[in-house]
Design a protein around this motif. Structure first.
Motif, short mmCIF file in Angstrom:
data_model
loop_
_atom_site.label_atom_id
_atom_site.label_comp_id
_atom_site.label_asym_id
_atom_site.label_seq_id
_atom_site.Cartn_x
_atom_site.Cartn_y
_atom_site.Cartn_z
N ILE A 127 0.74 -1.18 0.14
CA ILE A 127 0.07 -0.09 -0.06
C ILE A 127 0.82 1.21 -0.18
N ALA A 128 1.85 1.32 1.00
CA ALA A 128 2.67 2.49 1.01
C ALA A 128 3.53 2.63 -0.16
N GLY A 129 3.82 1.57 -0.89
CA GLY A 129 4.64 1.83 -2.12
C GLY A 129 3.77 1.66 -3.64
N SER A 130 2.52 1.41 -3.38
CA SER A 130 1.72 0.98 -4.58
C SER A 130 1.77 2.51 -5.53
N ALA A 131 1.72 3.68 -4.94
CA ALA A 131 1.50 4.86 -5.96
C ALA A 131 2.81 5.19 -6.37
N TRP A 132 4.02 4.78 -5.94
CA TRP A 132 5.20 5.30 -6.03
C TRP A 132 6.13 4.29 -7.17
N GLY A 133 5.51 2.97 -7.22
CA GLY A 133 6.04 1.97 -7.96
C GLY A 133 6.58 2.27 -9.43
N GLY A 134 5.67 2.68 -9.98
CA GLY A 134 5.97 3.14 -11.46
C GLY A 134 6.56 4.53 -11.69
N ALA A 135 6.51 5.41 -10.60
CA ALA A 135 7.05 6.57 -10.70
C ALA A 135 8.67 6.64 -10.76
N ALA B 157 -10.12 4.89 -4.76
CA ALA B 157 -9.87 6.14 -5.40
C ALA B 157 -8.68 5.90 -6.19
N GLU B 158 -7.76 5.24 -5.42
CA GLU B 158 -6.50 5.18 -6.32
C GLU B 158 -6.55 4.27 -7.66
N LEU B 159 -7.36 2.97 -7.37
CA LEU B 159 -7.12 1.97 -8.16
C LEU B 159 -8.26 2.43 -9.43
N LYS B 160 -9.15 3.21 -9.22
CA LYS B 160 -10.04 3.87 -10.36
C LYS B 160 -9.54 5.01 -11.12
N GLY B 161 -8.42 5.48 -10.38
CA GLY B 161 -7.66 6.62 -11.24
C GLY B 161 -7.97 7.88 -10.64
N TYR B 162 -9.11 8.10 -9.85
CA TYR B 162 -9.78 9.23 -9.48
C TYR B 162 -8.65 10.29 -8.96
N PHE B 163 -7.52 9.75 -8.16
CA PHE B 163 -6.77 10.90 -7.95
C PHE B 163 -5.80 11.60 -8.94
N LYS B 164 -5.57 10.58 -9.75
CA LYS B 164 -4.81 11.06 -10.95
C LYS B 164 -5.58 11.83 -11.91
N ASP B 165 -6.75 11.53 -11.88
CA ASP B 165 -7.73 12.42 -12.86
C ASP B 165 -7.82 13.89 -12.13
N GLU B 166 -7.69 13.93 -10.96
CA GLU B 166 -7.83 15.19 -10.32
C GLU B 166 -6.47 15.76 -10.14
N ASP C 88 -0.94 12.76 -7.09
CA ASP C 88 -0.02 11.66 -7.00
C ASP C 88 -0.20 11.07 -5.61
N SER C 89 -1.08 9.96 -5.40
CA SER C 89 -1.38 9.58 -4.03
C SER C 89 -0.74 8.65 -3.52
N LYS C 90 -0.52 8.59 -2.34
CA LYS C 90 0.41 7.60 -1.47
C LYS C 90 -0.67 7.22 -0.30
N ILE D 243 -12.36 11.13 -3.39
CA ILE D 243 -12.91 10.35 -2.56
C ILE D 243 -14.42 10.21 -2.77
N TYR D 244 -15.01 11.64 -3.00
CA TYR D 244 -16.33 11.32 -3.21
C TYR D 244 -16.64 10.56 -4.51
N ARG D 245 -15.93 10.60 -5.63
CA ARG D 245 -16.13 9.66 -6.82
C ARG D 245 -16.00 8.35 -6.43
N ALA D 246 -15.07 8.03 -5.59
CA ALA D 246 -15.03 6.67 -5.03
C ALA D 246 -16.19 6.12 -4.31
N MET D 247 -16.94 6.87 -3.60
CA MET D 247 -17.98 6.61 -2.85
C MET D 247 -18.91 6.43 -3.81
N ALA D 248 -19.33 7.19 -4.68
CA ALA D 248 -20.31 6.99 -5.63
C ALA D 248 -20.10 5.66 -6.57
#
Length: 348
Positions: free
Chosen positions: A10-18, A49-58, A61-63, A258-263
């Motif tokens: 989890i801690a590294g997932s958002a940074w692995g590709g970066a 929110a991370e897996l759906k790409g909502y952070f990136k859309d907004e 770059d989320s960790k 986060i709201y998009r993830a809840m929706a």
């Protein structure tokens, strides 16, 4: 998969590709982090929110940063090691009392999934099948029953102690810090603990293993409302007030994601939500346990994130008690719904 490995993922997932492809990150992407704990589906909204790409859309770059108890999010935010935290609503109130005022941005749970209580299997079989009977139980040495929350001061402790106090049984329990599943389950099995506070996923696992049974289940209609008077903000996304004042655009982008993830969760069958989060975060977990926890909010909540004043004021019962160290706090001083309102208007 071990909890340690899941935390590392989890801690590294958002940074692995970066680290391999830094040029792939957009120049405008802001690095943000969300702290919570333990690794549990109850905190899945950030993962979604991370897996759906909502952070990136907004443009973020989320960790995700995790620990062994809900207090980890509060401590990490206070230390400046995360910009946002996901945890019990009592945590931002506690930080405010310690000179670090916070803003609660939205709710992710309004009925407490981790206020359920389980007793040891042998005690249940001996007839201890209610909160009242547990309170009257004495250990072989004559001591009070030992009840474990994840940590003293955690959400499990705040809600658990209140359940007993609401029924006039507050002085009859000995509360201890039990940590996560790797310590909670063995301690229940070996009779070090007589009861534990348990979210839905733990209930499934403990009952399957034969270590204990549930005597107080907030997933059942009316149970939570009986003691708490109705719904109230339980799990929330919050940040330091300084963060809101310094970068409103970033806070808005985070709430949008986060709201998009809840929706998404509200509109999507449970099996599909589970299929999304399991491969990366819960591949080593009992699928029935994951389903139980993800499904709790499906059956108890509207997924709108809104915290109104009456709901907040119902929280006074568990929050403002001796031992919590939480001073009475005005709704207007800590709850900030403007970012959620903007997100709801944008993503109808």
């Amino acid at each position: 998969m071990s909890i340690t490995r899941r935390q590392a993922l989890i801690a590294g997932s958002a940074w692995g590709g970066a680290s391999l492809l830094p040029g792939q990150l957009r120049a405008e992407d802001k690095q943000v982090s969300l702290a919570f704990g333990p690794v549990s589906p109850v905190y899945a909204i950030g993962m979604i929110a991370e897996l759906k790409g909502y952070f990136k859309d907004e443009g973020l770059d989320s960790k995700l940063i995790t620990g062994n108890a809900g207090t980890f999010g509060r401590q990490t935010l206070a230390a400046g090691q995360a910009l946002f935290a996901h945890g019990d609503a009592s945590h931002p109130l506690q930080l405010g009392a310690r000179g670090k005022p916070c803003k609660i941005l939205l709710a992710t749970e309004m009925v407490c999934s981790y206020a359920s209580i389980m007793v040891r299997q042998d005690l249940y079989e001996s007839g201890i099948n209610s909160v009242e009977k547990l309170a009257d139980y004495k250990r072989p040495d004559g001591a009070k029953p030992i009840v474990a929350a994840t940590a003293i001061g955690s959400g499990t402790w705040v809600f658990g102690t209140y359940v007993f106090e609401a029924r006039g049984l507050g002085g009859k329990m000995n509360w201890v810090a039990g940590g996560g599943t790797n310590t909670m389950f063995p301690s229940l099995q070996t009779k070090q603990f007589d009861a534990i506070m348990a979210p839905p996923s733990w209930i499934v696992e403990v009952e399957k293993k034969g270590f204990g049974r549930t005597i107080y289940d907030t997933s059942k209609p009316g149970v939570f409302e009986r003691d708490f008077g109705g719904t109230l903000p339980v799990l929330v996304i919050y940040t330091l007030q300084d963060t809101v004042e310094q970068d409103k655009a970033m806070v808005q982008a985070y709430v949008n994601a986060i709201y998009r993830a809840m929706a998404f969760v509200k509109a999507t069958p449970l099996a599909e939500v589970q299929a999304l989060v399991t491969p990366r975060y819960f591949s080593g977990n009992d699928p029935d346990a994951v389903s139980a926890e993800l499904g709790f909010d499906k059956s108890t909540w509207a997924y709108d994130g809104v915290i109104d004043k009456p709901a907040f004021e119902r929280g006074a019962k568990p929050w403002y008690r001796k031992g919590t160290d939480i001073p009475e706090t005005r709704y207007e001083d800590v709850v900030e719904m403007s970012f959620l309102q903007a997100a709801r208007a944008k993503y109808k």
